[in-house]
Design an enzyme around this catalytic site. Structure first.
Site, short mmCIF file in Angstrom:
data_model
loop_
_atom_site.label_atom_id
_atom_site.label_comp_id
_atom_site.label_asym_id
_atom_site.label_seq_id
_atom_site.Cartn_x
_atom_site.Cartn_y
_atom_site.Cartn_z
N ASP A 394 -7.92 -5.18 -7.74
CA ASP A 394 -8.41 -4.60 -6.52
C ASP A 394 -7.98 -3.55 -6.19
OD1 ASP A 394 -8.16 -4.71 -3.61
OD2 ASP A 394 -7.77 -6.41 -3.36
N VAL A 395 -9.41 -2.46 -5.99
CA VAL A 395 -9.27 -1.41 -5.67
C VAL A 395 -8.51 -0.88 -4.62
CG1 VAL A 395 -11.06 0.72 -4.72
CG2 VAL A 395 -11.35 -0.58 -6.62
N ASP A 396 -8.39 -1.52 -3.14
CA ASP A 396 -7.64 -1.76 -2.06
C ASP A 396 -6.51 -1.54 -2.35
OD1 ASP A 396 -7.71 -0.17 -0.08
OD2 ASP A 396 -8.29 -2.40 1.03
N ASP A 397 -6.25 -2.56 -3.00
CA ASP A 397 -4.41 -3.00 -3.15
C ASP A 397 -4.09 -1.88 -4.67
OD1 ASP A 397 -3.39 -5.85 -3.05
OD2 ASP A 397 -5.47 -5.56 -2.43
#
Length: 656
Positions: A394-397
């Site tokens: 996950d890019v956000d994580d």
């Protein structure tokens, strides 16, 4: 009420009361940390996932009656007293599909259809067109139980799994969540199994007309003229697909299974999300795989791991969020530890060190996931959202965890941070933004096919994820990354709404998006007097509630007023205040009022309570309630407010 029992909302918060609020909140968050260093909170959706779990047990004839009774208690509790059905979020409007599934599940559990709550639900369902008008995924559930014919579903031939990346309808052009849900679903659609359904539960009473008499299952409303075009294609496919050679059909089923099995993640399950995991369980049964086969046993266990079982109630989570919860909790703890007295710095350092060590071990370094279809030469370096989901980091994580590792400062994290940096840079889409899991996943026309009546088949770049990536790269401060950051900033400027806010794709909603972008602008060195910043600040001020808090209804995803709710909420008050502080407005009276409101709402355990949902899976379709948001975000905001008081510049030094 404040820790000392006094009402603080509407009055200035003393430094002593502020320090006590931070201390109590940090202690509460510390107590929630697991022994190995990570945090994980419940992640709650609506009635659909618990209802589907009940039906899964009936599909398999593996019914756990005590558990189902607890799920029944949960479903009855969240039924609306206003519209008699089930909403998609707390206090939301009637949702037909959620209501059909909840009614079906309660009947399977054993509720009498003439019981008042069932009669009211049935009347509401029929008044909205009945089960025949439910969404595609609900009709799929009904088809598995023989309640609707398979022609009630859009054509999704398993041969889709044979299409190459360049083909328009290829699964590689869809989002990760669509890909992992569709792969086993196409096998089910090909094999057309029928649930064991040992108690022969039927819901014919939910149909306005007998399902076999319905001639037009796909009738819109369409999002555009493309909907009519794709309906025509669907009609043509119904004629063509029966003539696909058996050899090709068999090859396609094998291709689907070959796609699925490397991505099963053991007991974390396919894609680590419930719909895909449940579809795999049913797929194995439909294929004749014995229940004692390790594949089938592990697939079922992965679903059961999502259950939250309490004394009187139970429900099934859509997934779990340990990486996200640990990253955000770590940021709140490190912000709280930056203060002077009473925080036990040594203990906090140990807690942070354990969290960071746990996170480092979870970094995905050896698996090239589906994202590599577009970036085959990019080395892996991200983090997933769940405990294990190596094909789908996950890019956000990754950005949030990268910022935490950098702030915590352990030299052991140097390589992990650099691998994350390189991966984030490589995941930037051509328009300058970042999506959550894929690059350039933006073939918008796919959202108009009949199967995509939820309108969430894709993972295009969004403001909130883009903001986090910019914050991470800016915090690291590599001069060679400036061009990447500038492209991201250009994307954000173009994406700003006319009123000054930003849409929050993954959190509710414009308050979340605006806070995220203001953090990125601050980290990237954008002037606090920049017109875009001023416009955003004025918007945040305009939607602040009289009591000093902020709140936003999930209905803002459905066209309701932005940044508005009937009450203030802890998580959103923290976002609003953090946004203003990122914009250099720490001394703004609006921030002081927000801090007083947060302190006034803290309970004797140092925690906050929040029933409304605070995030979204798919706007208008699927909403989420992160149980941790109401704990770590208020601590983060109160701590930053305290820390900036001692800062000469009033400038936030980190990207988050």
């Amino acid at each position: 009420m404040a820790a000392d029992g006094s009402a603080l909302s509407g009055s200035l918060l003393t430094s002593e009361a502020l320090e006590q609020a931070v201390k109590n909140a940090q202690a509460a968050l510390s107590n929630r940390q697991n022994a190995d260093g990570h945090w994980v909170y419940e992640l709650e959706a609506d009635a659909t996932i618990p209802a589907e779990y009940v039906l899964l047990e009936h599909f398999l004839d593996k019914i756990d009656d005590p558990l189902q009774q607890k799920i029944g208690n949960y479903l009855r509790r969240i039924q609306s007293d206003e519209h008699d059905g089930w909403p998609l979020y707390h206090d939301g409007q009637f949702d037909l599909s959620a209501s059909v599934k909840a009614y079906f599940a309660l009947k399977a559990i054993g509720d009498d259809i003439n019981a008042p709550h069932m009669a009211r639900a049935r009347k509401a369902i029929l008044s909205h067109g009945g089960a025949a008008r439910a969404n595609v995924f609900t009709r799929f559930q009904l088809a598995l139980f023989g309640e609707v014919p398979w022609r009630a579903l859009p054509v999704m031939p398993v041969e889709l799994m044979l299409l190459p990346r360049k083909a328009f309808f290829s699964v590689w052009n869809m989002s990760y969540w669509s890909r992992v849900v569709i792969a086993p679903l196409t096998v089910l659609a090909a094999l057309k199994p029928v649930a064991v359904n040992p108690r022969q539960i039927r819901v014919r009473e939910l149909f306005v007309a007998p399902p076999e008499t319905v001639t037009d299952w796909i009738r819109g409303p369409y999002r555009s003229a493309w909907g009519h075009v794709f309906k025509g294609i669907d009609s043509a496919l119904r004629v063509v697909t029966p003539f696909i050679p058996a050899k090709t059909h068999k090859k396609a089923i094998k291709a689907a299974v070959d796609f699925i099995e490397p991505r099963l993640n053991g007991e974390d399950g396919l894609g680590a999300i419930y719909p895909a995991m449940a579809n795999v369980v049913m797929m194995y049964r439909a294929m004749g795989v014995p229940d004692n086969d390790p594949r089938a046993m592990t697939a079922l266990k992965s679903v059961q791991n999502l259950l939250v079982i309490k004394e009187h109630e139970a429900y099934c989570q859509p997934c779990v969020s340990p990486i996200w919860d640990t990253g955000l909790s770590g940021h709140a703890m490190i912000e709280a530890a930056s203060g002077p007295q009473g925080i036990a710095p040594e203990k906090t350092r140990e807690e942070l060190s354990k969290a960071v060590s746990w996170l480092r071990d979870k970094q995905i370094l050896s698996v090239k996931g589906d994202w590599a279809i577009n970036k085959p030469d990019l080395a892996p370096g991200g983090w997933a959202f769940q405990y294990g989901n190596d094909y789908y980091p996950d890019v956000d994580d990754t950005a949030v965890v990268g910022m935490l590792l950098h702030r915590e400062g352990d030299p052991k994290s140097t390589e992990a941070i650099e691998r994350a940096r390189q991966w984030i840079i490589g995941m930037q889409s051509t328009n300058g933004g970042w999506g959550a899991f894929d690059i350039d996943n933006n073939k918008e026309m796919l959202n108009h096919i009949p199967f995509s009546d939820h309108g969430a088949l894709l993972d295009p770049p969004t403001a909130d994820v883009t903001a986090r990536c910019i914050s991470f790269l800016a915090q690291l401060g590599h001069t060679e990354d400036r061009q990447v950051i500038e492209r991201g900033l250009d994307y954000l400027r173009k994406d700003q709404e006319k009123d000054g806010s930003w849409f929050g794709r993954w959190g509710t909603n414009y308050i979340y998006g605006t806070w995220s972008v203001l953090c990125a602008f601050n980290a990237a060195g954008i002037s606090h007097d920049d017109p875009a910043v001023i416009k955003a600040v004025e918007w945040l001020r305009s939607v602040q509630r009289e009591d000093g808090g902020w709140g936003e209804d999930c209905a803002s995803y459905e066209g309701a007023a932005r940044g508005v709710y009937k009450k203030s909420l802890p998580s959103q008050t923290a976002w609003g205040a953090l946004g203003l502080m990122a914009a250099g407005r720490r001394d703004d009276p609006a921030v002081a009022k927000a801090m007083s409101w947060l302190a006034s709402q803290q309970d004797e355990n140092g925690e906050w309570q929040e029933d409304p949902y605070n995030a979204v899976g798919f706007p208008k379709v699927f909403y989420l309630r992160y149980h941790g948001y109401k704990q770590f975000f208020p601590l983060f905001a109160l701590s930053r407010y305290r820390n900036l008081e001692k800062s000469n510049s009033r400038r936030v030094d980190f990207g988050f």
